[in-house]
Design a protein around this motif. Structure first.
Motif, PDB file in Angstrom:
ATOM      1  N   LEU A  27       5.127 -15.061  -0.581  1.00 13.74           N
ATOM      2  CA  LEU A  27       4.364 -14.173  -1.457  1.00 13.74           C
ATOM      3  C   LEU A  27       3.231 -13.492  -0.689  1.00 13.74           C
ATOM      4  O   LEU A  27       2.946 -12.301  -0.906  1.00 13.74           O
ATOM      5  CB  LEU A  27       3.793 -14.962  -2.646  1.00 13.74           C
ATOM      6  N   ALA A  28       2.589 -14.240   0.204  1.00  7.49           N
ATOM      7  CA  ALA A  28       1.529 -13.649   1.032  1.00  7.49           C
ATOM      8  C   ALA A  28       2.106 -12.590   1.967  1.00  7.49           C
ATOM      9  O   ALA A  28       1.506 -11.523   2.176  1.00  7.49           O
ATOM     10  CB  ALA A  28       0.815 -14.736   1.825  1.00  7.49           C
ATOM     11  N   ASN A  45      -6.335  -0.910  12.762  1.00  5.66           N
ATOM     12  CA  ASN A  45      -5.978  -1.546  11.499  1.00  5.66           C
ATOM     13  C   ASN A  45      -4.517  -1.966  11.483  1.00  5.66           C
ATOM     14  O   ASN A  45      -4.169  -3.073  11.034  1.00  5.66           O
ATOM     15  CB  ASN A  45      -6.263  -0.576  10.351  1.00  5.66           C
ATOM     16  N   LEU A  46      -3.639  -1.112  11.997  1.00  4.86           N
ATOM     17  CA  LEU A  46      -2.216  -1.451  12.067  1.00  4.86           C
ATOM     18  C   LEU A  46      -1.971  -2.638  12.996  1.00  4.86           C
ATOM     19  O   LEU A  46      -1.132  -3.506  12.708  1.00  4.86           O
ATOM     20  CB  LEU A  46      -1.419  -0.233  12.538  1.00  4.86           C
ATOM     21  N   LEU A  47      -2.687  -2.687  14.091  1.00  2.66           N
ATOM     22  CA  LEU A  47      -2.523  -3.808  15.020  1.00  2.66           C
ATOM     23  C   LEU A  47      -2.947  -5.128  14.383  1.00  2.66           C
ATOM     24  O   LEU A  47      -2.292  -6.167  14.573  1.00  2.66           O
ATOM     25  CB  LEU A  47      -3.330  -3.550  16.291  1.00  2.66           C
ATOM     26  N   TYR A  48      -4.047  -5.107  13.620  1.00  2.00           N
ATOM     27  CA  TYR A  48      -4.487  -6.318  12.936  1.00  2.00           C
ATOM     28  C   TYR A  48      -3.486  -6.740  11.869  1.00  2.00           C
ATOM     29  O   TYR A  48      -3.157  -7.933  11.737  1.00  2.00           O
ATOM     30  CB  TYR A  48      -5.859  -6.085  12.299  1.00  2.00           C
ATOM     31  N   LEU A  49      -3.001  -5.784  11.091  1.00  2.00           N
ATOM     32  CA  LEU A  49      -1.995  -6.101  10.085  1.00  2.00           C
ATOM     33  C   LEU A  49      -0.731  -6.656  10.728  1.00  2.00           C
ATOM     34  O   LEU A  49      -0.109  -7.601  10.213  1.00  2.00           O
ATOM     35  CB  LEU A  49      -1.659  -4.853   9.266  1.00  2.00           C
ATOM     36  N   GLN A  50      -0.349  -6.078  11.848  1.00  2.00           N
ATOM     37  CA  GLN A  50       0.827  -6.556  12.575  1.00  2.00           C
ATOM     38  C   GLN A  50       0.628  -7.990  13.050  1.00  2.00           C
ATOM     39  O   GLN A  50       1.530  -8.827  12.928  1.00  2.00           O
ATOM     40  CB  GLN A  50       1.084  -5.628  13.766  1.00  2.00           C
ATOM     41  N   ALA A  51      -0.575  -8.283  13.581  1.00  3.68           N
ATOM     42  CA  ALA A  51      -0.858  -9.642  14.047  1.00  3.68           C
ATOM     43  C   ALA A  51      -0.839 -10.642  12.883  1.00  3.68           C
ATOM     44  O   ALA A  51      -0.336 -11.769  13.019  1.00  3.68           O
ATOM     45  CB  ALA A  51      -2.211  -9.670  14.745  1.00  3.68           C
ATOM     46  N   GLU A  52      -1.387 -10.243  11.727  1.00  6.71           N
ATOM     47  CA  GLU A  52      -1.364 -11.119  10.553  1.00  6.71           C
ATOM     48  C   GLU A  52       0.068 -11.401  10.115  1.00  6.71           C
ATOM     49  O   GLU A  52       0.413 -12.540   9.768  1.00  6.71           O
ATOM     50  CB  GLU A  52      -2.141 -10.467   9.414  1.00  6.71           C
ATOM     51  N   GLU A  95       2.645   0.734   4.026  1.00  6.54           N
ATOM     52  CA  GLU A  95       1.907   1.884   3.512  1.00  6.54           C
ATOM     53  C   GLU A  95       1.018   2.493   4.590  1.00  6.54           C
ATOM     54  O   GLU A  95       0.956   3.726   4.739  1.00  6.54           O
ATOM     55  CB  GLU A  95       1.060   1.463   2.303  1.00  6.54           C
ATOM     56  N   CYS A  96       0.340   1.653   5.363  1.00  2.00           N
ATOM     57  CA  CYS A  96      -0.505   2.157   6.450  1.00  2.00           C
ATOM     58  C   CYS A  96       0.331   2.840   7.527  1.00  2.00           C
ATOM     59  O   CYS A  96      -0.082   3.852   8.098  1.00  2.00           O
ATOM     60  CB  CYS A  96      -1.315   1.014   7.063  1.00  2.00           C
ATOM     61  N   LEU A  97       1.525   2.283   7.784  1.00  2.00           N
ATOM     62  CA  LEU A  97       2.397   2.874   8.800  1.00  2.00           C
ATOM     63  C   LEU A  97       2.872   4.260   8.367  1.00  2.00           C
ATOM     64  O   LEU A  97       2.878   5.210   9.164  1.00  2.00           O
ATOM     65  CB  LEU A  97       3.591   1.953   9.034  1.00  2.00           C
ATOM     66  N   LYS A 103       1.164  -8.508   2.222  1.00  2.00           N
ATOM     67  CA  LYS A 103       0.716  -7.980   3.510  1.00  2.00           C
ATOM     68  C   LYS A 103       1.714  -6.978   4.075  1.00  2.00           C
ATOM     69  O   LYS A 103       1.322  -5.973   4.700  1.00  2.00           O
ATOM     70  CB  LYS A 103       0.518  -9.139   4.491  1.00  2.00           C
ATOM     71  N   LEU A 104       2.997  -7.210   3.843  1.00  2.00           N
ATOM     72  CA  LEU A 104       4.023  -6.300   4.339  1.00  2.00           C
ATOM     73  C   LEU A 104       3.940  -4.951   3.628  1.00  2.00           C
ATOM     74  O   LEU A 104       4.121  -3.894   4.252  1.00  2.00           O
ATOM     75  CB  LEU A 104       5.404  -6.920   4.130  1.00  2.00           C
TER      76      LEU A 104
END
Length: 277
Positions: A87-88, A30-37, A98-100, A92-93
């Motif tokens: 804003l996006a 999940n963190l990797l996907y968020l990082q890629a986004e 929070e996940c981190l 996402k950040l």
């Protein structure tokens, strides 16, 4: 009760058995996907920022220097792309951070004690207790992936000597005395429960006695041996033995173990020199 209500009652009563999945792989994915986004959004923001700066529109050029013009662009226009992308990124950040932080908190949880995990699996298989009542994919996770488990209650017995006392001496005491002569502490579940504080006190007591007897043993042996070379060899042997026992039994830092070992060696050398004279 049976199934999950019965297991929840056990875990709620004994927090050391509150063992759950960490889901390390899923959290990392999940963190990797968020990082890629975020990387993709970051690149979009750079591109839109450059477009605004190179634009022939006077207000768009001010977006990089004046927040008022950046945040009040017309809806749907090309000039609003930079602000809407920001804003996006903001949403996402926040999710990524929070996940981190949650991942870091999860990493701080201790792994379950092997003895407690083995007991939980045996309880789940015991016809008198869990009796394999959990069905589906979640019914065998305590046995299928033990490396991905955490325990909610902190593990107080966290040094090697205390674990030895818990897994060996306490087991002998349980099998020889408690099972034969004492009733279970939890009569309803037919369970024997031992406090971790008791194990720690017993380990501290045994460690203190061993640490006190070793110097006395060294003095007695050195007094009985008259040959100087043999005495020096025994000094080296007892010093190494004292260091090993101290590092295994005590929970002090390496510098503290080194200082205690040096003092012990010095006392032996002084004793050998005084008896030699």
């Amino acid at each position: 009760m049976e199934g999950y209500p019965q297991l929840a009652s056990l875990m709620g009563t004994y927090p050391i058995l509150s063992i759950y999945r960490r889901f390390s792989v899923l959290n990392a994915r999940n963190l990797l996907y968020l990082q890629a986004e975020l990387v993709d959004l970051e690149q979009q923001l750079k591109d839109y920022t450059l477009e605004d700066i190179q634009s022939g529109d006077r207000e768009r050029k001010l977006h990089a220097r004046n927040w008022y013009f950046l945040s009040r662009v017309p809806d749907g226009g090309v000039s609003c792309a930079q602000w809407y992308t920001m804003l996006a990124i903001r949403g996402k950040l926040k999710e990524y951070n929070e996940c981190l932080l949650q991942q870091r908190q999860l990493a701080a949880f201790s792994a379950p004690d092997p003895g407690n995990l083995a007991f939980l699996n045996s309880w789940l298989a015991d016809p008198r207790q869990g009796n394999h009542t959990l069905e589906g994919l979640g019914g065998n996770l305590w046995r299928d992936d033990p490396k991905d488990l955490l325990v909610v209650a902190p593990n107080l017995v966290n040094d090697s000597f205390a674990r030895l006392v818990q897994n060996r001496l306490l087991q002998y005491y349980h099998n020889i005395i408690n099972v034969r002569f004492k009733a279970p502490s939890d009569v309803e579940r037919q369970l024997y429960h031992y406090q971790e504080e008791t194990v720690l006190r017993l380990a501290d007591t045994i460690g203190t006695v061993v640490s006190a007897l070793l110097p006395i043993l060294a003095v007695v042996v050195l007094y009985c041996v008259q040959n100087m070379w043999a005495r020096l060899g025994l000094v080296a042997l007892f010093t190494v033995l004292f260091s090993l026992v101290l590092s295994w039994v005590a929970t002090g830092k390496r510098i503290e173990v080194f200082a205690a070992t040096a003092a012990f060696a010095s006392v032996q050398v002084v004793f050998v020199g005084s008896t030699a004279v």
